[in-house]
Motif scaffolding. Structure first.
Motif, mmCIF file in Angstrom:
data_model
loop_
_atom_site.group_PDB
_atom_site.id
_atom_site.type_symbol
_atom_site.label_atom_id
_atom_site.label_comp_id
_atom_site.label_asym_id
_atom_site.label_seq_id
_atom_site.Cartn_x
_atom_site.Cartn_y
_atom_site.Cartn_z
ATOM 1 N N ASP A 47 1.069 -0.981 -0.093
ATOM 2 C CA ASP A 47 0.456 0.031 0.165
ATOM 3 C C ASP A 47 1.060 1.465 0.185
ATOM 4 O OD1 ASP A 47 -2.011 2.164 0.123
ATOM 5 O OD2 ASP A 47 -3.068 1.335 2.206
ATOM 6 N N SER A 48 0.985 1.815 -1.296
ATOM 7 C CA SER A 48 1.834 2.757 -1.713
ATOM 8 C C SER A 48 1.988 4.024 -1.244
ATOM 9 C CB SER A 48 2.401 3.459 -2.512
ATOM 10 O OG SER A 48 0.803 3.696 -3.097
ATOM 11 N N GLY A 49 0.757 3.732 -0.132
ATOM 12 C CA GLY A 49 -0.180 5.512 -0.118
ATOM 13 C C GLY A 49 -0.705 5.416 1.602
ATOM 14 N N ALA A 50 -0.005 4.101 2.271
ATOM 15 C CA ALA A 50 -0.259 4.113 4.051
ATOM 16 C C ALA A 50 0.768 5.348 4.306
ATOM 17 C CB ALA A 50 0.430 2.638 3.731
ATOM 18 N N MET A 51 2.138 5.626 4.165
ATOM 19 C CA MET A 51 2.894 5.976 4.750
ATOM 20 C C MET A 51 2.780 7.720 4.209
ATOM 21 S SD MET A 51 5.075 4.259 6.673
ATOM 22 C CE MET A 51 6.632 4.609 6.643
ATOM 23 N N GLY A 52 3.317 8.388 5.018
ATOM 24 C CA GLY A 52 3.363 9.725 4.656
ATOM 25 C C GLY A 52 4.891 9.986 4.406
ATOM 26 N N THR A 53 5.280 11.130 3.139
ATOM 27 C CA THR A 53 6.590 11.531 2.957
ATOM 28 C C THR A 53 7.728 11.494 4.181
ATOM 29 O OG1 THR A 53 5.564 12.881 1.372
ATOM 30 C CG2 THR A 53 7.397 12.798 1.648
ATOM 31 N N LEU A 54 7.257 12.060 4.913
ATOM 32 C CA LEU A 54 7.838 12.152 6.983
ATOM 33 C C LEU A 54 8.357 11.181 7.010
ATOM 34 C CD1 LEU A 54 9.839 14.362 8.413
ATOM 35 C CD2 LEU A 54 7.763 14.757 10.092
ATOM 36 N N ALA A 55 6.871 9.809 7.125
ATOM 37 C CA ALA A 55 8.022 8.415 7.370
ATOM 38 C C ALA A 55 8.495 7.626 6.676
ATOM 39 C CB ALA A 55 5.857 8.400 8.172
ATOM 40 N N LEU A 56 8.278 7.716 5.870
ATOM 41 C CA LEU A 56 8.999 7.568 5.083
ATOM 42 C C LEU A 56 10.562 8.067 4.559
ATOM 43 C CD1 LEU A 56 7.220 6.838 1.678
ATOM 44 C CD2 LEU A 56 7.972 4.819 2.812
ATOM 45 N N GLN A 57 10.663 8.774 5.043
ATOM 46 C CA GLN A 57 11.799 9.326 5.095
ATOM 47 C C GLN A 57 13.049 9.161 6.741
ATOM 48 O OE1 GLN A 57 11.444 13.731 5.303
ATOM 49 N NE2 GLN A 57 11.386 13.987 3.226
ATOM 50 N N GLY A 58 11.832 8.866 7.537
ATOM 51 C CA GLY A 58 12.308 8.456 9.018
ATOM 52 C C GLY A 58 12.560 6.962 8.705
ATOM 53 N N TYR A 59 12.439 6.250 7.997
ATOM 54 C CA TYR A 59 12.002 4.870 8.073
ATOM 55 C C TYR A 59 13.581 4.598 6.884
ATOM 56 C CZ TYR A 59 12.260 0.247 5.575
ATOM 57 O OH TYR A 59 12.773 -0.938 5.033
ATOM 58 N N TYR A 60 14.355 5.706 5.656
ATOM 59 C CA TYR A 60 15.478 5.943 5.382
ATOM 60 C C TYR A 60 15.557 5.326 5.857
ATOM 61 C CZ TYR A 60 12.242 4.701 0.905
ATOM 62 O OH TYR A 60 11.285 4.060 0.263
ATOM 63 N N LYS A 61 16.063 6.532 6.434
ATOM 64 C CA LYS A 61 16.618 7.071 8.170
ATOM 65 C C LYS A 61 17.486 5.945 8.823
ATOM 66 C CE LYS A 61 16.048 12.296 7.865
ATOM 67 N NZ LYS A 61 17.340 13.120 7.262
ATOM 68 N N PHE A 62 16.385 5.662 9.050
ATOM 69 C CA PHE A 62 16.513 4.571 9.897
ATOM 70 C C PHE A 62 17.689 3.303 9.610
ATOM 71 C CE2 PHE A 62 14.740 0.182 12.239
ATOM 72 C CZ PHE A 62 14.260 1.309 13.431
ATOM 73 N N ASP A 112 15.972 18.077 12.245
ATOM 74 C CA ASP A 112 15.326 16.848 10.986
ATOM 75 C C ASP A 112 15.328 15.718 11.082
ATOM 76 O OD1 ASP A 112 14.047 19.168 9.921
ATOM 77 O OD2 ASP A 112 15.837 19.602 8.138
ATOM 78 N N ASP A 113 16.148 15.185 10.911
ATOM 79 C CA ASP A 113 16.304 14.122 11.178
ATOM 80 C C ASP A 113 15.372 13.158 12.398
ATOM 81 O OD1 ASP A 113 18.975 13.707 9.192
ATOM 82 O OD2 ASP A 113 19.754 14.041 11.015
ATOM 83 N N VAL A 114 15.513 14.121 13.547
ATOM 84 C CA VAL A 114 15.175 13.023 14.784
ATOM 85 C C VAL A 114 13.320 13.214 14.370
ATOM 86 C CG1 VAL A 114 13.762 13.977 16.842
ATOM 87 C CG2 VAL A 114 16.508 14.399 16.342
ATOM 88 N N GLU A 115 13.050 14.718 13.955
ATOM 89 C CA GLU A 115 11.235 14.567 13.361
ATOM 90 C C GLU A 115 10.555 13.325 12.473
ATOM 91 O OE1 GLU A 115 8.446 18.099 11.904
ATOM 92 O OE2 GLU A 115 10.358 17.592 11.197
ATOM 93 N N ALA A 116 11.845 12.973 11.731
ATOM 94 C CA ALA A 116 11.364 12.092 10.563
ATOM 95 C C ALA A 116 11.027 10.479 11.109
ATOM 96 C CB ALA A 116 12.525 12.104 8.925
ATOM 97 N N LEU A 117 12.571 10.452 12.151
ATOM 98 C CA LEU A 117 12.627 8.722 13.183
ATOM 99 C C LEU A 117 11.612 9.221 14.297
ATOM 100 C CD1 LEU A 117 16.683 9.353 13.286
ATOM 101 C CD2 LEU A 117 15.272 7.265 12.215
#
Length: 324
Positions: free
Chosen positions: A191-206, A304-309
């Motif tokens: 489900d590509s729409g399940a995650m917001g942009t910021l949450a996805l950024q957080g996942y990639y940073k994670f 910004d890192d913290v907010e995304a994570l």
């Protein structure tokens, strides 16, 4: 001409191998966290009985504490206190973890002293700093409740109301406390729409920062032990000097290499269960993210890192009928 062709073939071969390597690495990272699913083969009737026992004050020696006192289900299965209060005002040694999804932990408690939920469920009932009961007196109290006795007899016909059946009912209830359908799980399942942009950024940073090296699997944690302070000395920097409860896994194994090691907590409901760490010393999820990056990974994060994570961690929260 022949040399040029060979060089071209070699170059394409190298690119192909590099592509396979990157694809395999990406696949491994994608598979590091898997969707959370309900446990099969539960007895609904026994789980319902366990739910009632979980909220039953009679399980404590003074009739004032239930399992739900330290693990209120509507609050994420944790009381949001640094340390919980037991009978007679006794204060626990470590922060109470959530009971949600605990069935999937590799071991129970911060130090792993219980191998499974059956061992874990029995501990608080007789622990003098928690519920402080003794089994003979507890069974005598409950056996005065005729409807309860009849209910146990119906569900456990071979033994009725006993220590074993009480623990089994509580465990059946805990098996039912699985949070499902988290936005991140839906995204993992396509489900590509399940995650917001910021949450996805957080996942990639994670993944990029290395958080996933300890926080992985279906619980995004809960399946290994790790030092508290891998790259920097957490206990040296903490205002309070180390104490017995800080020894972690060492208290169980007496192995010096296990000193200051704790079970890596699941992040599934972390957004709802402050304060954080075994000592409850970190008041907010942002503070916990900052400290873990520094002490475990040697990183200093920007805002910004913290907010995304934090947005990614929020996306791990699934649903359960008892959870607000």
């Amino acid at each position: 001409m022949m040399i040029s062709i060979k060089r071209t073939l070699l170059w394409h071969c190298m690119l192909f191998c590099l592509g396979l390597s990157l694809l395999w690495s990406t696949r491994l990272l994608a598979d590091a966290i898997t969707p959370l699913r309900p446990l099969p083969s539960l007895s609904a009737a026994r789980a319902a009985l366990g739910k009632d026992l979980f909220h039953d004050l009679r399980l404590s020696a003074d009739g004032r504490i239930s399992c739900a006192s330290c693990h209120p289900l509507a609050q994420g299965g944790s009381d949001n206190l640094p340390q919980s209060t037991g009978i007679g005002g006794a204060v626990g040694q470590v922060n109470a973890p959530t009971v949600y999804n605990a069935a999937y932990n590799c071991m129970q408690f911060w130090d792993g002293r219980a191998a499974n939920l059956h061992e874990q469920a029995a501990d608080p009932i007789t622990n003098p700093a928690k519920m402080g009961s003794q089994w003979p007196a507890l069974l005598q109290r409950l056996q005065q409740d005729r409807p309860l006795v009849a209910r146990f007899q119906r569900l456990y016909p071979e033994e009725g109301l006993t220590q074993t059946s009480i623990i089994d009912a509580l465990v059946n209830f805990e098996f039912s406390l699985i949070t499902v359908d988290a936005p991140f799980d839906r995204w993992l399942q396509g489900d590509s729409g399940a995650m917001g942009t910021l949450a996805l950024q957080g996942y990639y940073k994670f993944r990029e920062f290395g958080c996933v090296s300890c926080h992985q699997g279906r619980l995004v944690g809960g399946n290994m032990f790790a030092d508290m302070g891998t790259l920097h000395d957490y206990f040296r920097d903490r205002a309070e000097p180390p104490k017995e409860s800080d020894l972690g896994r060492y208290r169980v194994t007496q192995n010096i290499s296990d000193r200051y090691q704790f079970k890596v907590p699941s992040l599934r409901l972390a957004i709802k269960t402050p304060p954080y760490f075994h000592d409850g010393s970190s008041p907010t999820i942002s503070d916990a993210v900052n400290k873990m990056a520094y002490y475990q990974l040697g990183r200093s994060l920007n805002s910004d890192d913290v907010e995304a994570l934090v947005a990614f961690i929020a996306s791990l929260q699934g649903k359960h009928e008892l959870l607000n």
